[in-house]
Design an enzyme around this catalytic site. Structure first.
Site, short mmCIF file in Angstrom:
data_model
loop_
_atom_site.label_atom_id
_atom_site.label_comp_id
_atom_site.label_asym_id
_atom_site.label_seq_id
_atom_site.Cartn_x
_atom_site.Cartn_y
_atom_site.Cartn_z
N GLU A 288 0.98 -1.32 0.00
CA GLU A 288 -0.06 0.04 -0.04
C GLU A 288 0.78 1.23 0.03
O GLU A 288 1.55 1.40 1.02
CB GLU A 288 -0.94 0.16 1.24
CG GLU A 288 -2.02 -1.06 1.34
CD GLU A 288 -3.07 -1.14 0.40
OE1 GLU A 288 -3.10 -0.16 -0.50
OE2 GLU A 288 -3.58 -2.09 0.31
N CYS B 296 -2.32 8.97 2.56
CA CYS B 296 -2.10 8.48 1.13
C CYS B 296 -3.22 8.70 0.37
O CYS B 296 -2.89 9.35 -0.71
CB CYS B 296 -1.89 6.99 1.19
SG CYS B 296 -3.24 6.00 2.24
#
Ligand code: NAD
Length: 485
Positions: free
Chosen positions: A257, A291
């Protein structure tokens, strides 16, 4: 460093002032330790133990040993253990919230509280999920079934922006599927992970979850270790590439990720006054250290000026400060390395002479890593502020005329984490969203997550997913069974 002052702070908050590694069910010290700083003032809040390579080896061997009995337990028994872990975390959640604010910086009463609550909810809910056996064929002569079997020892490596949520996102699906885990949190925010690791030792069998703090080199050892079957990594794209390369030695399963440069597209017919506030928080929540923060905001040129003016007006009402202060809306940048990167990006924005209607100057005389909320008005598409992931409270608001052109600009990014589209004509907005090359898209809403919703990045934003059935299956091998009747 003023250690005494800061340890007092931990004690005043009712927190432990000594943190331990958890290895094979025991809380252990290390020969060496390193400072953990409060980003609101850069004072030491505690020492974290620096695990040695030998201690990491012990944790991995203990996890391999524990795997034999943990994987043999019934799904229901593992679920019961994990539910007890959720209860134990909940009993200590106030301490976890305070500790998160002290080491990460996010405001205690809002973002730290919601991170910890969401993480505990996740542990509890994931413990109730299962991967059913899939029956492909069941005839008089033949049975074909697909099962999912655990992998073994999983190495978890986590970043500093959401250390509790992103850490526990890995723990629950890893354990429920029958694996054991060795976790290494970021050296910038090790305390919350050491704390939830310590809680785990009171409810889980020895070796099932060990948490060890230390530098990047520990992460590298994990990615190279032959006894680790899978790496679950959240962090930067640059480190993700290294993880993938060193995991190749024994063909580790790898979930990455990674970074993103998420775009939000506001179409001409959007009810734009109603979305100023949600888009502000989508970009600036956690001070942009996210993110899936909106990092490029494209607004149709017919509404760009009015939207930007309203956005800036709203931003002026938001207070940046120490996360322990009840009146703070946004905390500091978590660490000095990221703060220095932002100084460089702000300097570039200033040198290029872009229009900056809010913020733009970092007061470097402050003790904490405080960066002002900054809006950059319509910088060129090829500017650093549009092309790079800032990971801080600075946002370009870019005008566009043509929908085809904006889709091309959005998709030109090497990243592909998430994106959102905002418009009055729902079908037209959905049509734009469907063409975004990202792992997640939202239309007229943003940052909805769920236990059953897979989350992962396309392109340089990652590999594999977390959450959902796919996320659970990512902690398993697929095994096809065939029986002749
Ligand atoms: P980072 O890559 O610097 O560090 C992440 C972790 O990797 C840390 O624990 C670090 O110690 C470890 N590490 C560093 N070098 C290593 C190596 N060679 N081998 C193994 N491990 C190593 O990332 P960061 O600065 O902590 O986090 C910020 C980045 O994370 C941003 O790019 C952000 O977009 C990304 N992020 C992504 C998601 C997502 O879900 N996609 C979520 C949060 C953050």
């Amino acid at each position: 460093m003023n250690t005494a002052h800061s340890l007092d702070l931990l004690q005043a908050a009712g927190l432990p002032s000594v943190f331990h590694l958890s290895i094979n069910g025991k809380l252990v010290d290390a020969d060496r330790s390193f400072d953990v700083l409060n980003p609101a003032n850069n004072k030491v809040i505690a020492q974290a133990p620096q695990a040695s390579a030998q201690q990491l080896e012990e944790a991995i061997q203990a996890a391999a040993q524990a795997f034999k009995s943990w994987s043999a337990l019934s799904w229901q028994t593992r679920s019961d253990y994990i539910l007890r872990y959720a209860d134990a975390l909940e009993a200590r959640q106030d301490e976890l919230i305070t500790l998160l604010t002290l080491e990460q910086g996010k405001p205690k009463h809002s973002q730290a509280k919601s991170e910890v609550e969401a993480a505990i909810y996740w542990v509890r809910e994931v413990a109730k999920r299962e991967i059913p056996v899939q029956v492909i064929e069941d005839t008089a002569e033949h049975v074909v079934e697909v099962h999912h079997t655990p992998l073994g020892v999983v190495g978890a490596i986590t970043p500093w922006n959401f250390p509790v949520l992103l850490g526990l996102w890995k723990v629950a699906p890893c354990l429920i599927t029958g694996n054991t885990m060795v976790m290494k949190p970021s050296p910038y925010t090790p305390l919350t992970s050491l704390f939830f690791g310590e809680i785990a030792q009171s409810v889980l069998p020895p070796g099932v979850l060990s948490v060890l703090s230390g530098g990047n080199e520990l992460g590298q050892i994990i990615t190279e270790h032959p006894a680790i079957a899978k790496i679950s990594f959240t962090g930067s794209t640059a480190t993700g590439k290294k993880v993938m390369a060193s995991g190749a030695s024994n063909l580790k399963r790898i979930t990455l990720e990674l970074g993103g440069n998420d775009a939000a597209v506001v179409l001409a017919d959007a009810d734009w006054p109603s979305i100023v506030k949600p888009l502000f928080w989508a970009a600036f929540g956690n001070s942009g250290q996210w993110c899936i923060a909106v990092k490029r905001l494209y607004v149709h040129s017919s509404i760009h000026a009015a939207f930007t003016a309203a956005f800036v007006e709203y931003a002026k009402t938001v207070k940046v400060g120490d996360g322990m202060d009840q009146s703070t809306d946004l905390g500091p940048i978590q660490n000095r390395m990221q703060y220095e990167k932002l100084i460089d990006l702000f300097e570039d924005t200033r040198k290029q002479g872009y229009n900056v209607p809010l913020g733009g100057v970092i007061d470097q005389s402050l003790a904490g890593n405080f960066v002002p909320i900054t809006v950059v008005d319509n910088p060129p598409e090829n500017s650093r502020i549009v092309q790079e992931e800032p990971f801080g409270p600075i946002l370009p608001v870019i005008a566009f005329d043509d929908v085809e052109d904006v889709i091309a600009r959005v998709n030109a990014s090497p990243y592909g984490l998430a994106g959102s589209v905002w418009g009055g004509d729902r079908a037209a907005a959905i049509a734009v969203a469907k063409r975004m090359e990202t792992g997640t898209v939202w239309v007229n809403e943003i940052h909805i997550h769920g236990i059953d919703i897979p989350f992962g990045g396309h392109k340089l934003s990652g590999m594999g997913v977390e959450n959902g059935q796919e996320g659970l299956a990512g902690f398993t091998n697929t095994k096809s069974y065939m029986f002749k009747k």
